[in-house]
Design a protein around this motif. Structure first.
Motif, PDB file in Angstrom:
ATOM      1  N   PRO A  73       0.818  -1.217  -0.020  1.00 11.53           N
ATOM      2  CA  PRO A  73       0.068   0.124  -0.015  1.00 11.53           C
ATOM      3  C   PRO A  73       0.715   1.393   0.248  1.00 11.53           C
ATOM      4  O   PRO A  73       1.051   1.826   1.122  1.00 11.53           O
ATOM      5  CB  PRO A  73      -0.751  -0.182   1.254  1.00 11.53           C
ATOM      6  CG  PRO A  73       0.030  -0.911   2.053  1.00 11.53           C
ATOM      7  CD  PRO A  73       0.714  -1.951   1.167  1.00 11.53           C
ATOM      8  N   GLN A  81      -3.584  -1.548   5.233  1.00 10.44           N
ATOM      9  CA  GLN A  81      -4.815  -0.946   5.106  1.00 10.44           C
ATOM     10  C   GLN A  81      -5.734  -1.874   4.704  1.00 10.44           C
ATOM     11  O   GLN A  81      -5.451  -2.502   3.758  1.00 10.44           O
ATOM     12  CB  GLN A  81      -4.686   0.324   4.042  1.00 10.44           C
ATOM     13  CG  GLN A  81      -6.027   0.934   3.903  1.00 10.44           C
ATOM     14  CD  GLN A  81      -5.714   2.360   3.088  1.00 10.44           C
ATOM     15  OE1 GLN A  81      -4.720   3.004   3.112  1.00 10.44           O
ATOM     16  NE2 GLN A  81      -6.722   2.660   2.376  1.00 10.44           N
ATOM     17  N   THR A  82      -6.892  -2.086   5.273  1.00 11.03           N
ATOM     18  CA  THR A  82      -7.966  -2.753   5.073  1.00 11.03           C
ATOM     19  C   THR A  82      -9.131  -2.272   4.283  1.00 11.03           C
ATOM     20  O   THR A  82      -9.207  -1.029   4.523  1.00 11.03           O
ATOM     21  CB  THR A  82      -8.425  -3.511   6.210  1.00 11.03           C
ATOM     22  OG1 THR A  82      -9.107  -2.549   7.185  1.00 11.03           O
ATOM     23  CG2 THR A  82      -7.414  -4.331   7.055  1.00 11.03           C
ATOM     24  N   ARG A  83      -9.815  -2.879   3.575  1.00  6.85           N
ATOM     25  CA  ARG A  83     -10.711  -2.211   3.016  1.00  6.85           C
ATOM     26  C   ARG A  83     -12.015  -2.039   3.581  1.00  6.85           C
ATOM     27  O   ARG A  83     -12.830  -1.326   3.380  1.00  6.85           O
ATOM     28  CB  ARG A  83     -11.013  -2.982   1.626  1.00  6.85           C
ATOM     29  CG  ARG A  83     -12.220  -2.755   0.857  1.00  6.85           C
ATOM     30  CD  ARG A  83     -12.429  -3.416  -0.560  1.00  6.85           C
ATOM     31  NE  ARG A  83     -11.269  -2.869  -1.258  1.00  6.85           N
ATOM     32  CZ  ARG A  83     -11.064  -3.458  -2.523  1.00  6.85           C
ATOM     33  NH1 ARG A  83     -11.684  -4.273  -2.882  1.00  6.85           N
ATOM     34  NH2 ARG A  83     -10.085  -2.977  -3.175  1.00  6.85           N
ATOM     35  N   TYR A  84     -12.229  -3.043   4.735  1.00 11.19           N
ATOM     36  CA  TYR A  84     -13.302  -2.913   5.624  1.00 11.19           C
ATOM     37  C   TYR A  84     -13.280  -2.427   6.823  1.00 11.19           C
ATOM     38  O   TYR A  84     -12.344  -2.582   7.512  1.00 11.19           O
ATOM     39  CB  TYR A  84     -14.120  -4.172   5.436  1.00 11.19           C
ATOM     40  CG  TYR A  84     -14.337  -4.709   4.056  1.00 11.19           C
ATOM     41  CD1 TYR A  84     -15.283  -4.412   3.032  1.00 11.19           C
ATOM     42  CD2 TYR A  84     -13.506  -5.860   3.499  1.00 11.19           C
ATOM     43  CE1 TYR A  84     -15.622  -4.656   1.947  1.00 11.19           C
ATOM     44  CE2 TYR A  84     -13.717  -6.216   2.085  1.00 11.19           C
ATOM     45  CZ  TYR A  84     -14.844  -5.708   1.373  1.00 11.19           C
ATOM     46  OH  TYR A  84     -14.823  -5.938  -0.093  1.00 11.19           O
ATOM     47  N   ALA A 127      -0.288   4.569   1.528  1.00  9.41           N
ATOM     48  CA  ALA A 127      -0.315   4.564   3.012  1.00  9.41           C
ATOM     49  C   ALA A 127       0.924   4.390   3.674  1.00  9.41           C
ATOM     50  O   ALA A 127       0.999   5.039   4.621  1.00  9.41           O
ATOM     51  CB  ALA A 127      -1.468   3.016   3.307  1.00  9.41           C
ATOM     52  N   ARG A 171      -9.265   7.842   9.416  1.00  9.64           N
ATOM     53  CA  ARG A 171      -7.938   8.280   9.490  1.00  9.64           C
ATOM     54  C   ARG A 171      -7.090   8.157  10.473  1.00  9.64           C
ATOM     55  O   ARG A 171      -6.028   8.823  10.391  1.00  9.64           O
ATOM     56  CB  ARG A 171      -8.499  10.006   9.353  1.00  9.64           C
ATOM     57  CG  ARG A 171      -9.382  10.367   8.240  1.00  9.64           C
ATOM     58  CD  ARG A 171      -9.166  10.044   6.909  1.00  9.64           C
ATOM     59  NE  ARG A 171      -7.585  10.211   6.541  1.00  9.64           N
ATOM     60  CZ  ARG A 171      -7.038   9.618   5.537  1.00  9.64           C
ATOM     61  NH1 ARG A 171      -7.853   8.588   4.718  1.00  9.64           N
ATOM     62  NH2 ARG A 171      -5.742   9.809   5.092  1.00  9.64           N
ATOM     63  N   ARG A 198      -5.086   0.566   9.307  1.00  9.81           N
ATOM     64  CA  ARG A 198      -6.147   1.558   9.318  1.00  9.81           C
ATOM     65  C   ARG A 198      -6.970   0.826   8.195  1.00  9.81           C
ATOM     66  O   ARG A 198      -6.722   0.364   7.274  1.00  9.81           O
ATOM     67  CB  ARG A 198      -5.951   2.951   9.267  1.00  9.81           C
ATOM     68  CG  ARG A 198      -5.386   3.387   7.895  1.00  9.81           C
ATOM     69  CD  ARG A 198      -5.189   4.780   7.722  1.00  9.81           C
ATOM     70  NE  ARG A 198      -5.010   5.251   6.582  1.00  9.81           N
ATOM     71  CZ  ARG A 198      -4.662   6.523   6.141  1.00  9.81           C
ATOM     72  NH1 ARG A 198      -4.459   7.454   7.331  1.00  9.81           N
ATOM     73  NH2 ARG A 198      -4.162   6.719   5.030  1.00  9.81           N
ATOM     74  N   THR A 199      -8.234   1.298   8.195  1.00  9.95           N
ATOM     75  CA  THR A 199      -9.322   0.965   7.212  1.00  9.95           C
ATOM     76  C   THR A 199      -9.175   2.114   6.374  1.00  9.95           C
ATOM     77  O   THR A 199      -8.672   3.268   6.402  1.00  9.95           O
ATOM     78  CB  THR A 199     -10.879   0.799   7.622  1.00  9.95           C
ATOM     79  OG1 THR A 199     -11.244   2.007   8.175  1.00  9.95           O
ATOM     80  CG2 THR A 199     -10.554  -0.219   8.860  1.00  9.95           C
ATOM     81  N   GLN A 200      -9.822   1.969   5.016  1.00  3.14           N
ATOM     82  CA  GLN A 200      -9.971   2.958   4.043  1.00  3.14           C
ATOM     83  C   GLN A 200     -10.617   4.407   4.581  1.00  3.14           C
ATOM     84  O   GLN A 200     -10.460   5.503   3.976  1.00  3.14           O
ATOM     85  CB  GLN A 200     -10.722   2.406   2.889  1.00  3.14           C
ATOM     86  CG  GLN A 200      -9.850   1.537   2.088  1.00  3.14           C
ATOM     87  CD  GLN A 200     -10.483   1.058   0.592  1.00  3.14           C
ATOM     88  OE1 GLN A 200     -11.506   1.020   0.457  1.00  3.14           O
ATOM     89  NE2 GLN A 200      -9.425   0.801  -0.285  1.00  3.14           N
ATOM     90  N   HIS A 201     -11.617   3.978   5.361  1.00  5.78           N
ATOM     91  CA  HIS A 201     -12.628   5.130   5.830  1.00  5.78           C
ATOM     92  C   HIS A 201     -12.132   5.675   7.255  1.00  5.78           C
ATOM     93  O   HIS A 201     -12.710   6.793   7.503  1.00  5.78           O
ATOM     94  CB  HIS A 201     -13.812   4.564   5.762  1.00  5.78           C
ATOM     95  CG  HIS A 201     -14.510   3.958   4.367  1.00  5.78           C
ATOM     96  ND1 HIS A 201     -14.344   4.833   3.262  1.00  5.78           N
ATOM     97  CD2 HIS A 201     -14.704   2.971   4.197  1.00  5.78           C
ATOM     98  CE1 HIS A 201     -14.949   4.083   2.391  1.00  5.78           C
ATOM     99  NE2 HIS A 201     -15.037   2.802   2.615  1.00  5.78           N
TER     100      HIS A 201
END
Length: 125
Positions: free
Chosen positions: A7, A53-56, A10, A96, A91-94
């Motif tokens: 990533p 970084q995870t998507r969910y 990231a 911060r 962290r996730t995509q959404h």
């Protein structure tokens, strides 16, 4: 090696985050097959960092060993002395907020607050 590409965005943001906490960093550019992204250091403290970084959204009832078994296996088996601290910054995509996870042979500890770095994780239990 874990699935997917590194990533890169990231990792770049994680380096800025490290600088904000007063750390210098050295990127792992010569041996990218070794499973860490950079070494963070400042007087009195140094550790290896792996960024993911995870998507969910992260399920609060799931352990990190269940969520990221391959990544944690690689971090635990890095070719460094056992006393060298290792962290996974996640962290996730959404979100911060970076979740700083101390990775040990016996488990994973989520850092909730660390005064010397001015770090606070609102997601820590």
């Amino acid at each position: 090696m874990t699935r997917g590409a590194k990533p890169l965005a990231a990792i770049k943001e994680a380096k800025k985050f490290a600088e904000k906490m007063g750390y210098c960093w050295q990127e792992n550019s010569e041996n990218p097959e070794i499973g860490y992204d950079f070494l963070a250091f400042k007087p009195g403290n140094a550790f290896l960092v792996r960024v993911r970084q995870t998507r969910y959204q992260i399920d609060p009832d799931m352990t990190y060993d269940e969520l990221l078994p391959e990544v944690l296996y690689e971090i635990r088996n890095l070719p460094f002395p056992a006393w060298m601290p290792r962290e996974l910054w996640l962290r996730t995509q959404h979100e911060r907020t970076w979740r700083r996870l101390k990775v040990h042979d016996f488990g994973v500890a989520e850092i909730g607050w660390w005064g010397p770095d001015g770090y606070y994780n609102k997601y820590a239990p």
